[in-house]
Design a protein around this motif. Structure first.
Motif, PDB file in Angstrom:
ATOM      1  N   LYS A  42       0.830  -1.203   0.000  1.00 53.94           N
ATOM      2  CA  LYS A  42       0.000   0.000   0.000  1.00 53.94           C
ATOM      3  C   LYS A  42       0.870   1.262   0.000  1.00 53.94           C
ATOM      4  O   LYS A  42       0.565   2.248  -0.683  1.00 53.94           O
ATOM      5  CB  LYS A  42      -0.911   0.007   1.230  1.00 53.94           C
ATOM      6  CG  LYS A  42      -2.091  -0.950   1.131  1.00 53.94           C
ATOM      7  CD  LYS A  42      -2.977  -0.837   2.359  1.00 53.94           C
ATOM      8  CE  LYS A  42      -4.223  -1.709   2.228  1.00 53.94           C
ATOM      9  NZ  LYS A  42      -5.102  -1.605   3.430  1.00 53.94           N
ATOM     10  N   THR A  61      -9.848  -8.396  -4.829  1.00 52.53           N
ATOM     11  CA  THR A  61     -10.301  -7.551  -3.730  1.00 52.53           C
ATOM     12  C   THR A  61      -9.148  -7.540  -2.737  1.00 52.53           C
ATOM     13  O   THR A  61      -8.186  -8.300  -2.888  1.00 52.53           O
ATOM     14  CB  THR A  61     -11.547  -8.147  -3.054  1.00 52.53           C
ATOM     15  OG1 THR A  61     -11.188  -9.436  -2.507  1.00 52.53           O
ATOM     16  CG2 THR A  61     -12.687  -8.319  -4.057  1.00 52.53           C
ATOM     17  N   GLU A  62      -9.220  -6.726  -1.696  1.00 54.33           N
ATOM     18  CA  GLU A  62      -8.128  -6.727  -0.725  1.00 54.33           C
ATOM     19  C   GLU A  62      -8.018  -8.096  -0.052  1.00 54.33           C
ATOM     20  O   GLU A  62      -6.919  -8.570   0.226  1.00 54.33           O
ATOM     21  CB  GLU A  62      -8.335  -5.636   0.330  1.00 54.33           C
ATOM     22  CG  GLU A  62      -7.162  -5.509   1.272  1.00 54.33           C
ATOM     23  CD  GLU A  62      -7.201  -4.240   2.115  1.00 54.33           C
ATOM     24  OE1 GLU A  62      -7.022  -4.346   3.351  1.00 54.33           O
ATOM     25  OE2 GLU A  62      -7.400  -3.154   1.548  1.00 54.33           O
ATOM     26  N   ASP A  84      -1.891   6.066  -3.446  1.00 51.71           N
ATOM     27  CA  ASP A  84      -3.310   6.222  -3.785  1.00 51.71           C
ATOM     28  C   ASP A  84      -3.749   5.310  -4.923  1.00 51.71           C
ATOM     29  O   ASP A  84      -4.955   5.156  -5.164  1.00 51.71           O
ATOM     30  CB  ASP A  84      -3.593   7.678  -4.178  1.00 51.71           C
ATOM     31  CG  ASP A  84      -3.399   8.637  -3.006  1.00 51.71           C
ATOM     32  OD1 ASP A  84      -3.463   8.175  -1.843  1.00 51.71           O
ATOM     33  OD2 ASP A  84      -3.163   9.832  -3.252  1.00 51.71           O
ATOM     34  N   ASN A  85      -2.792   4.701  -5.623  1.00 54.70           N
ATOM     35  CA  ASN A  85      -3.127   3.832  -6.756  1.00 54.70           C
ATOM     36  C   ASN A  85      -3.303   2.368  -6.359  1.00 54.70           C
ATOM     37  O   ASN A  85      -3.552   1.525  -7.224  1.00 54.70           O
ATOM     38  CB  ASN A  85      -2.020   3.917  -7.821  1.00 54.70           C
ATOM     39  CG  ASN A  85      -1.905   5.304  -8.419  1.00 54.70           C
ATOM     40  OD1 ASN A  85      -2.909   5.953  -8.678  1.00 54.70           O
ATOM     41  ND2 ASN A  85      -0.680   5.762  -8.626  1.00 54.70           N
ATOM     42  N   TYR A 119      -6.391 -10.496  -2.484  1.00 60.35           N
ATOM     43  CA  TYR A 119      -4.993 -10.095  -2.671  1.00 60.35           C
ATOM     44  C   TYR A 119      -4.141 -10.596  -1.505  1.00 60.35           C
ATOM     45  O   TYR A 119      -2.990 -11.015  -1.699  1.00 60.35           O
ATOM     46  CB  TYR A 119      -4.895  -8.578  -2.777  1.00 60.35           C
ATOM     47  CG  TYR A 119      -3.494  -8.071  -3.063  1.00 60.35           C
ATOM     48  CD1 TYR A 119      -2.889  -8.300  -4.292  1.00 60.35           C
ATOM     49  CD2 TYR A 119      -2.770  -7.368  -2.098  1.00 60.35           C
ATOM     50  CE1 TYR A 119      -1.602  -7.851  -4.560  1.00 60.35           C
ATOM     51  CE2 TYR A 119      -1.487  -6.911  -2.354  1.00 60.35           C
ATOM     52  CZ  TYR A 119      -0.912  -7.152  -3.587  1.00 60.35           C
ATOM     53  OH  TYR A 119       0.371  -6.713  -3.847  1.00 60.35           O
ATOM     54  N   LYS A 171      -5.662   0.603  -4.684  1.00 57.58           N
ATOM     55  CA  LYS A 171      -6.951  -0.025  -4.962  1.00 57.58           C
ATOM     56  C   LYS A 171      -7.157  -0.230  -6.453  1.00 57.58           C
ATOM     57  O   LYS A 171      -7.700  -1.254  -6.884  1.00 57.58           O
ATOM     58  CB  LYS A 171      -8.089   0.818  -4.373  1.00 57.58           C
ATOM     59  CG  LYS A 171      -8.166   0.759  -2.852  1.00 57.58           C
ATOM     60  CD  LYS A 171      -9.379   1.499  -2.331  1.00 57.58           C
ATOM     61  CE  LYS A 171      -9.474   1.375  -0.807  1.00 57.58           C
ATOM     62  NZ  LYS A 171     -10.650   2.106  -0.267  1.00 57.58           N
ATOM     63  N   THR A 172      -6.705   0.735  -7.239  1.00 58.83           N
ATOM     64  CA  THR A 172      -6.803   0.600  -8.694  1.00 58.83           C
ATOM     65  C   THR A 172      -5.939  -0.546  -9.184  1.00 58.83           C
ATOM     66  O   THR A 172      -6.350  -1.347 -10.033  1.00 58.83           O
ATOM     67  CB  THR A 172      -6.366   1.911  -9.384  1.00 58.83           C
ATOM     68  OG1 THR A 172      -7.185   2.977  -8.919  1.00 58.83           O
ATOM     69  CG2 THR A 172      -6.477   1.793 -10.898  1.00 58.83           C
ATOM     70  N   ALA A 212      -7.482  -3.933  -8.284  1.00 63.75           N
ATOM     71  CA  ALA A 212      -8.707  -4.126  -9.064  1.00 63.75           C
ATOM     72  C   ALA A 212      -8.376  -4.523 -10.496  1.00 63.75           C
ATOM     73  O   ALA A 212      -9.038  -5.389 -11.081  1.00 63.75           O
ATOM     74  CB  ALA A 212      -9.539  -2.850  -9.051  1.00 63.75           C
TER      75      ALA A 212
END
Length: 307
Positions: free
Chosen positions: A85, A102-103, A90-91, A106, A93-94, A97
């Motif tokens: 993370k 999903t987290e 900020d990228n 992952y 989650k993108t 996906a």
């Protein structure tokens, strides 16, 4: 010598298939209804098996086999998750996906990745001196931007324009042969001496003072004009980073063919009996490939000894 690389990247659907197969493959439990018909758990299992059955079964079985010897804790998975993370910011989650995760799914891929790494570095050794040398490479970071061109004459022209007051990003877009410069303006972000970059470029960049436009610096990519915009020292101490550095150095030294041989032996020892005829041969190619690698290694060793 032929090398076979085992891929541990898992799509979320791999684990979904595993969940479906926990019960009998003839399970007719309805998991979705509609005006045009129902979908049962077995419908889903059969469809997923047809599209990716061998791969999914391989990965599920390898995870189960590795877990008998290489324990990965929830804390280790969470630590790797937080590191990823931080890396993607900020990228994040993108990014997951786009990979189909999903987290939660992952984290399952991270668990298997960490098992793989533990098996891979099990017999690797690194010295204290090697760890200290690597810490020296990473403890200082710089933030820099550059413009790379094909020849020294153009590089000198670029430097002159920058020193005349023209905006760095605009000059980069005008002259740089690096395609990314059109969007980044030549900005490279933060990096250290261990970053995978041309060594001549790194040497030149780290020799610069802050906010000074460099003379042309030649690398394998061309001639660079570099400006270091900031410098910093990492907050972590040597003791804080020691374990992480040791692991990374071992991974660099490790040979994936050793892992393949190790996993193949563990699978044979596990005495796997596949009852579903559609995935009966799921491991045939994998085991054959590892046997080929082992034979090639033995042949190489015999040749070396005879010489």
């Amino acid at each position: 010598m032929k090398k076979t690389v085992l891929t541990f990247t898992l799509a979320a659907s791999v684990f979904a298939l595993g969940a479906c197969s926990n019960d009998s493959a003839t399970n007719d439990e309805v998991i979705a209804t509609s005006k045009v018909g129902d979908i049962t758990q077995n419908d889903l299992y059969e469809e997923m098996k047809a599209s990716m059955g061998d791969q999914a079964f391989q990965l599920l079985m390898i995870k189960k086999v590795l877990s008998t010897k290489y324990e990965v804790t929830e804390d280790e998975v969470n630590a790797q998750l937080e590191a990823d993370k931080k890396q993607f910011g900020d990228n994040f989650k993108t990014f997951i996906a786009q990979q189909g995760y999903t987290e939660s799914s992952y984290k399952k891929t991270l668990e298997l990745k960490l098992m793989q790494e533990k098996a891979l570095v099990e017999d690797m050794e690194v010295t204290e001196d090697e760890i200290k040398a690597e810490f020296e490479n990473i403890k200082n970071e710089i933030q820099a931007r550059h413009i790379v061109v094909e020849d020294e004459e153009t590089a000198k022209k670029v430097k002159a324009e920058l020193e005349s007051g023209k905006a760095f990003a605009e000059v980069a877009k005008k002259y740089s042969i690096e395609q990314a410069a059109q969007t980044t303006g030549g900005d490279l972000g933060w990096f250290n001496k261990a970053t995978k970059m041309d060594q001549q470029f790194l040497k030149g960049a780290f020799a610069l003072k802050k906010n000074v436009i460099s003379d042309p610096i030649q690398s394998s990519f061309g001639y660079h004009i570099i400006e270091v915009t900031d410098k910093r020292e990492i907050e972590e101490s040597y003791e804080d980073k020691k374990a992480e550095i040791e692991k990374q150095l071992k991974l660099v030294k490790a040979d994936t063919s050793t892992l393949l041989t190790k996993v193949a032996k563990m699978m044979k020892d596990a005495d796997i009996k596949i009852k579903d005829k559609d995935i009966k041969t799921a491991f045939d190619k994998f085991l054959a490939a590892t046997e080929t690698d082992t034979t090639a290694e033995d042949a190489d060793t015999s040749t070396e000894e005879s010489n």
